[in-house]
Design a protein around this motif. Structure first.
Motif, mmCIF file in Angstrom:
data_model
loop_
_atom_site.group_PDB
_atom_site.id
_atom_site.type_symbol
_atom_site.label_atom_id
_atom_site.label_comp_id
_atom_site.label_asym_id
_atom_site.label_seq_id
_atom_site.Cartn_x
_atom_site.Cartn_y
_atom_site.Cartn_z
ATOM 1 N N GLU A 188 7.254 -7.461 7.478
ATOM 2 C CA GLU A 188 7.113 -7.700 6.044
ATOM 3 C C GLU A 188 6.166 -6.670 5.412
ATOM 4 O OE1 GLU A 188 5.814 -11.609 5.016
ATOM 5 O OE2 GLU A 188 6.265 -11.292 2.895
ATOM 6 N N LYS A 189 5.121 -6.340 6.159
ATOM 7 C CA LYS A 189 4.132 -5.382 5.658
ATOM 8 C C LYS A 189 4.763 -4.009 5.420
ATOM 9 C CE LYS A 189 0.169 -5.517 4.218
ATOM 10 N NZ LYS A 189 0.127 -6.442 3.102
ATOM 11 N N ASP A 204 0.856 -1.180 0.000
ATOM 12 C CA ASP A 204 0.000 0.000 0.000
ATOM 13 C C ASP A 204 0.900 1.241 0.000
ATOM 14 O OD1 ASP A 204 -1.497 2.222 0.799
ATOM 15 O OD2 ASP A 204 -2.904 0.978 1.946
ATOM 16 N N ALA A 205 0.914 1.938 -1.144
ATOM 17 C CA ALA A 205 1.834 3.065 -1.315
ATOM 18 C C ALA A 205 1.571 4.182 -0.306
ATOM 19 C CB ALA A 205 1.747 3.596 -2.739
ATOM 20 N N ALA A 206 0.300 4.394 0.050
ATOM 21 C CA ALA A 206 -0.020 5.466 1.001
ATOM 22 C C ALA A 206 0.582 5.152 2.372
ATOM 23 C CB ALA A 206 -1.532 5.638 1.101
ATOM 24 N N LYS A 207 0.471 3.899 2.783
ATOM 25 C CA LYS A 207 1.103 3.502 4.049
ATOM 26 C C LYS A 207 2.620 3.511 3.914
ATOM 27 C CE LYS A 207 -2.686 0.746 5.871
ATOM 28 N NZ LYS A 207 -3.313 -0.566 5.656
ATOM 29 N N GLY A 208 3.083 3.158 2.728
ATOM 30 C CA GLY A 208 4.526 3.150 2.466
ATOM 31 C C GLY A 208 5.145 4.526 2.603
ATOM 32 N N LYS A 209 4.361 5.539 2.278
ATOM 33 C CA LYS A 209 4.853 6.918 2.400
ATOM 34 C C LYS A 209 5.227 7.208 3.855
ATOM 35 C CE LYS A 209 3.780 11.643 1.224
ATOM 36 N NZ LYS A 209 2.906 12.576 0.531
ATOM 37 N N LYS A 210 4.436 6.679 4.777
ATOM 38 C CA LYS A 210 4.742 6.875 6.209
ATOM 39 C C LYS A 210 6.007 6.121 6.595
ATOM 40 C CE LYS A 210 0.169 7.858 8.027
ATOM 41 N NZ LYS A 210 -0.923 6.950 7.652
ATOM 42 N N VAL A 211 6.110 4.900 6.086
ATOM 43 C CA VAL A 211 7.321 4.119 6.376
ATOM 44 C C VAL A 211 8.552 4.856 5.832
ATOM 45 C CG1 VAL A 211 8.504 1.900 6.059
ATOM 46 C CG2 VAL A 211 6.000 1.959 6.246
ATOM 47 N N PHE A 212 8.368 5.498 4.676
ATOM 48 C CA PHE A 212 9.505 6.161 4.017
ATOM 49 C C PHE A 212 10.055 7.331 4.836
ATOM 50 C CE2 PHE A 212 11.823 8.574 0.742
ATOM 51 C CZ PHE A 212 12.570 7.554 0.176
ATOM 52 N N THR A 213 9.274 7.824 5.806
ATOM 53 C CA THR A 213 9.817 8.893 6.650
ATOM 54 C C THR A 213 11.083 8.407 7.368
ATOM 55 O OG1 THR A 213 8.349 8.264 8.472
ATOM 56 C CG2 THR A 213 7.605 10.045 7.051
ATOM 57 N N VAL A 248 6.561 0.067 1.687
ATOM 58 C CA VAL A 248 7.565 1.057 1.280
ATOM 59 C C VAL A 248 8.027 0.768 -0.149
ATOM 60 C CG1 VAL A 248 9.821 0.098 2.046
ATOM 61 C CG2 VAL A 248 9.354 2.547 2.268
ATOM 62 N N ILE A 249 8.079 -0.487 -0.531
ATOM 63 C CA ILE A 249 8.453 -0.832 -1.914
ATOM 64 C C ILE A 249 7.360 -0.337 -2.869
ATOM 65 C CG2 ILE A 249 8.858 -2.747 -3.536
ATOM 66 C CD1 ILE A 249 10.161 -4.240 -1.059
ATOM 67 N N ALA A 250 6.088 -0.499 -2.476
ATOM 68 C CA ALA A 250 4.978 0.003 -3.305
ATOM 69 C C ALA A 250 5.080 1.519 -3.449
ATOM 70 C CB ALA A 250 3.638 -0.382 -2.681
ATOM 71 N N TYR A 251 5.468 2.193 -2.364
ATOM 72 C CA TYR A 251 5.622 3.652 -2.405
ATOM 73 C C TYR A 251 6.759 4.060 -3.343
ATOM 74 C CZ TYR A 251 6.767 8.398 -0.936
ATOM 75 O OH TYR A 251 7.044 9.744 -0.930
ATOM 76 N N ILE A 252 7.901 3.396 -3.232
ATOM 77 C CA ILE A 252 9.045 3.703 -4.102
ATOM 78 C C ILE A 252 8.632 3.507 -5.557
ATOM 79 C CG2 ILE A 252 11.346 2.915 -4.814
ATOM 80 C CD1 ILE A 252 11.866 2.235 -1.836
ATOM 81 N N GLU A 253 7.923 2.417 -5.808
ATOM 82 C CA GLU A 253 7.460 2.123 -7.166
ATOM 83 C C GLU A 253 6.512 3.213 -7.668
ATOM 84 O OE1 GLU A 253 6.884 0.492 -10.760
ATOM 85 O OE2 GLU A 253 8.408 -0.093 -9.306
ATOM 86 N N SER A 254 5.561 3.609 -6.842
ATOM 87 C CA SER A 254 4.569 4.587 -7.304
ATOM 88 C C SER A 254 5.225 5.949 -7.522
ATOM 89 C CB SER A 254 3.413 4.689 -6.312
ATOM 90 O OG SER A 254 3.792 5.431 -5.184
ATOM 91 N N GLU A 255 6.180 6.307 -6.676
ATOM 92 C CA GLU A 255 6.868 7.595 -6.839
ATOM 93 C C GLU A 255 7.752 7.586 -8.077
ATOM 94 O OE1 GLU A 255 6.565 10.581 -4.863
ATOM 95 O OE2 GLU A 255 4.810 9.341 -4.550
ATOM 96 N N SER A 256 8.283 6.431 -8.415
ATOM 97 C CA SER A 256 9.162 6.340 -9.582
ATOM 98 C C SER A 256 8.360 6.420 -10.870
ATOM 99 C CB SER A 256 9.960 5.033 -9.540
ATOM 100 O OG SER A 256 10.895 5.082 -8.486
#
Ligand code: HEC
Length: 133
Positions: free
Chosen positions: A116-117, A28-37, A122-130
């Motif tokens: 794992e989640k 989930d890219a939206a949740k990944g954005k938080k992890v990316f902090t 965070v991988i989904a977030y990196i992918e969506s931002e790319s």
């Protein structure tokens, strides 16, 4: 003109779909954005973003490890790239779980994402931002 434009749009669509498939496993890219902090102190993700302590991560998926132009990687990371390490869903999962276990001697002093989640997201977030250019 019109046909060239349509062609480009189709290419972009296929790339987006490939991206979605890569992210896979319900990230989930939206949740990944938080992890990316937790990555932000060292990494930017926007296109053409600055290298900080770590390299800019725009488009890192599909890139050979240690090859981002203009960033001085550790010998360990460069060696892994030369040995064929390419960043994809699977290799990112392994690296982000425990960076120093996969690439002993890496300069990335980050203990890893145990859940794992978190890694999926965070991988989904990196992918969506790319993909979003
Ligand atoms: C303390 C700073 C720091 C933090 C926090 C950090 N990184 Fe890094 N990262 C680095 C450094 C430095 C490198 C280069 C490693 C090397 O050359 O050995 C790197 C390399 C990477 C690479 C490989 C890049 C390439 O082009 O080969 C990826 C992918 C990556 N980091 C993702 C992340 C993600 C995702 C997070 C957050 C979950 C994160 N990093 C957190 C410093 C950091």
């Amino acid at each position: 003109m019109r046909s060239i434009f349509t062609g480009l749009a189709a290419t972009a669509l296929v790339m987006t779909m490939a991206g979605a498939a890569l992210a896979g496993e319900g990230g989930d890219a939206a949740k990944g954005k938080k992890v990316f902090t937790r990555c932000k102190a060292c990494h930017t993700i926007d296109e053409g973003g600055a290298d900080r302590i770590g390299p800019n991560l725009h488009g890192v998926i599909g890139r050979t490890a240690g090859t981002k132009e203009g960033f001085k990687f550790s010998d360990a990371m460069i060696q892994h790239g030369e040995d064929g390490l390419v960043w994809n869903d699977e290799t990112l999962h392994t690296y982000l779980e425990k960076p120093a276990a996969m690439v002993p001697g890496t300069m990335m002093s980050f203990p890893g994402l145990k859940k794992e989640k978190d890694r999926d997201n965070v991988i989904a977030y990196i992918e969506s931002e790319s993909g979003a250019e």
